[in-house]
Design an enzyme around this catalytic site. Structure first.
Site, PDB file in Angstrom:
ATOM      1  N   ASP A 197       0.852  -1.190   0.000  1.00 39.85           N
ATOM      2  CA  ASP A 197       0.000   0.000   0.000  1.00 39.85           C
ATOM      3  C   ASP A 197       0.890   1.243   0.000  1.00 39.85           C
ATOM      4  O   ASP A 197       1.681   1.454   0.923  1.00 39.85           O
ATOM      5  CB  ASP A 197      -0.905  -0.022   1.239  1.00 39.85           C
TER       6      ASP A 197
ATOM      7  N   THR B 206      -3.280   5.377  -4.118  1.00 41.37           N
ATOM      8  CA  THR B 206      -2.203   6.065  -3.384  1.00 41.37           C
ATOM      9  C   THR B 206      -0.859   5.913  -4.096  1.00 41.37           C
ATOM     10  O   THR B 206      -0.034   6.826  -4.065  1.00 41.37           O
ATOM     11  CB  THR B 206      -2.091   5.513  -1.956  1.00 41.37           C
ATOM     12  N   THR B 207      -0.631   4.765  -4.743  1.00 41.13           N
ATOM     13  CA  THR B 207       0.615   4.571  -5.491  1.00 41.13           C
ATOM     14  C   THR B 207       0.527   5.296  -6.830  1.00 41.13           C
ATOM     15  O   THR B 207       1.482   5.957  -7.247  1.00 41.13           O
ATOM     16  CB  THR B 207       0.885   3.070  -5.713  1.00 41.13           C
TER      17      THR B 207
ATOM     18  N   ASP C 174      -9.213  -0.273   2.117  1.00 38.84           N
ATOM     19  CA  ASP C 174      -9.150   0.435   0.825  1.00 38.84           C
ATOM     20  C   ASP C 174     -10.403   0.147   0.005  1.00 38.84           C
ATOM     21  O   ASP C 174     -11.011   1.060  -0.568  1.00 38.84           O
ATOM     22  CB  ASP C 174      -7.907  -0.003   0.031  1.00 38.84           C
TER      23      ASP C 174
END
Length: 562
Positions: free
Chosen positions: A96, A129-130, A422
């Site tokens: 994550d 998020t990445t 998530d």
């Protein structure tokens, strides 16, 4: 003749004097410039970098952060092990992006900007998020090439803004909304949940966990408050043994002599001291002339506790849940009155219990009419694995539920919880904003095609920046393919050719290792996630591009207090 010579001599003298004056003025200016240069504005240990050096430091720091997390992108992304240096040397295994970045201690100021946008993305929509960090890193990589070609940063920013608006409009045109058809909308939610879980540890059982997440989110009836969905982690069994339970589970045991089952429960949730019936050896100083006096003090303390317990029972309850300890004497009094007393429930647990049962957390008991009690249909003890827990079913807040995660170790359970969180975040946002896009690199190629066309129509240097934006967008599917061990150059050229057709659903199918139809494969993403990635990455890039000076303050010295 003599007069002419005198005149020429006077002129030469004036010219020489004028040259000397100019030379002395120039020397003065050089001296002033040297003085300004040598005058330190900042403290001794403060540092500053200006112009190209400052910009380069920003670019390098941000690109290094993007390179760090880009190997975790996509269904075949790898995990990172994060080991703390504190007591216990805690180990976290995760892919994550937000978890990785917030665990790092970073010195570069531009890199901190990317860490912040990753945190905001995690808080706002839960996923991407990445992607947001990787896209910002690629935009800065392209901007660095343009700066080296002597294109001004403000021109690049103007081009990037035009490109971002064009890309967003392209997504808006392609987004689908099936909210009016409940069956198709549920199918969309399942696809989004499975796509989100595809890059996580839950990949092998993604259908099972997608169903758990969709069932839990649909119970919220449009709310984005995930407080009423509780996640309990219990080591043992396999991930497939995880299940969704309607109601609330408290990770506590029922005491000895307490009723094990209560129907139509009236619950008082409290945070109060129930351990004052004994004189504590530490922290109390009592001077007496005989042991009988000590017994009298203990008797008085017990009487005070008896009165307090009676006040609590007078609320007309049959279940008392306390944040703090309950000693033997009050527990005995509660058992005699047929009241189930639960002690030492963690604060997060009692806050959520008060929320789902519709009660308030009380600390004083003199006015029973002002205390709001919680209600539920049944309280009973259940077994999960080897552990006993207390189950509250038929709670007042109908949307409350508990997801019980099973797994082989604490590391697996922690990562499973992050993955499921998530998915829950993305689904709760999609229930509100129900627009859906296809996944697998399809949105990036759609945006890239539209931005390329805009670059061809735009005159001037801005067109270079718009074209660079298009290249940066194509980096996302390129990295997804590279992380899967595929030939990214071949795949991206095939994708580009497919997307120049009128209507196409082509994206990267990492399972077959080629270009696939994303609609047939059921790979979907939430529009809100993609929009947040695009806008956040563009804004962060703009902020870093504007930097032309980095000033690092001098560290504060500790004063010598000897």
């Amino acid at each position: 003749m003599g007069r002419n010579n005198d005149r020429d001599g006077a002129r030469r003298w004036r010219l020489a004097a004028d040259v000397e004056t100019r030379r002395s003025d120039k020397d003065d200016l050089v001296a002033v410039a040297e003085t300004i240069k040598n005058t330190r504005l900042l403290k001794d240990e403060a540092t500053e970098e200006k112009g190209d050096r400052a910009r380069m430091a920003s670019f390098v720091g941000a690109m290094a952060i993007a390179d760090l997390v880009k190997t975790t992108l996509g269904p075949k992304g790898m995990d990172k092990i994060l080991q703390s240096t504190g007591r216990g040397h805690n180990v976290t295994v995760t892919n994550d992006g937000a978890t990785i970045l917030k665990s790092l201690h970073i010195d570069n100021p531009a890199a901190k900007v990317l860490v912040d946008i990753s945190k905001v993305q995690d808080d706002e929509v839960g996923d991407g998020t990445t992607s947001v960090v990787v896209l910002a890193g690629e935009l800065l990589r392209e901007a660095e090439k343009l700066v080296n070609l002597k294109i001004h940063p403000m021109t690049i920013i103007a081009g990037y803004r035009m490109a971002a608006e064009c890309a967003r409009n392209a997504l808006l045109q392609k987004a689908k909304d099936n909210k009016q058809d409940p069956d198709r909308f549920r199918s969309d939610l399942m696809k989004i949940a499975m796509t989100t879980l595809s890059s996580k540890i839950l990949y092998q059982d993604k259908e099972h966990f997608a169903k758990l997440a969709v069932d839990a989110v649909l119970r919220l009836k449009g709310s984005t408050n995930l407080e009423s969905i509780q996640i309990i982690k219990k080591a043992g069994g396999s991930l497939k043994d995880s299940f969704l339970d309607e109601g609330f589970i408290l990770d506590k045991k029922i005491g000895i002599g307490q009723p094990k089952r209560i129907e139509n429960a009236k619950i008082l949730v409290a945070n109060t001291a129930m351990d004052t019936d004994k004189v504590k050896i530490y922290g109390a100083r009592v001077r007496v002339d005989s042991m009988a006096k000590v017994a009298e003090i203990e008797g008085a303390e017990k009487e005070k506790m008896r009165e307090k317990v009676q006040k609590i029972i007078n609320h007309g309850i049959n279940c008392f849940v306390n944040r703090q300890l309950i000693y033997n004497f009050p527990e005995e009094l509660f058992a005699d009155a047929g009241v189930l007393a639960i002690e030492h429930a963690d604060f997060d647990g009692i806050e959520r219990l008060a929320l789902v049962t519709g009660g308030d957390i009380a600390s004083t008991f003199d006015n029973p009419e002002s205390v709001k009690l919680g209600h539920c249909k049944l309280i009973e003890e259940i077994m999960i694995g080897e552990d006993k827990l207390i189950h509250f079913s038929g709670v007042e807040m109908g949307q409350a539920c508990t997801i019980v995660l099973r797994g082989s170790s604490s590391h697996v359970l922690d990562e499973a919880e992050r993955s499921l969180h998530d998915a829950l975040c993305v689904l709760s946002q999609t229930v509100n904003d129900s627009r859906v896009l296809l996944g697998g690199g399809w949105p990036e190629m759609v945006m890239s095609k539209e931005v390329d066309e805009l670059a061809r129509k735009t005159p001037g240097k801005k067109s270079h920046a718009i074209e660079a934006f298009s290249h940066a967008l194509q980096a996302i599917p390129t990295i997804i393919a590279e992380n899967a061990g595929l030939d990214s150059a071949e795949l991206i050229s095939q994708l580009r050719a497919e997307h120049h057709k009128d209507t196409t659903n082509a994206g990267i199918d990492v399972i077959s290792g080629g270009v696939g139809d994303m609609e047939n494969l059921g790979i979907s993403e939430a529009f809100k996630v993609k929009q947040a990635v695009l806008l956040s990455a563009t804004e962060a890039t703009e902020m870093i591009l504007r930097v032309d000076q980095i000033i690092t303050c001098a560290p504060r010295r500790r004063e010598d207090r000897m």
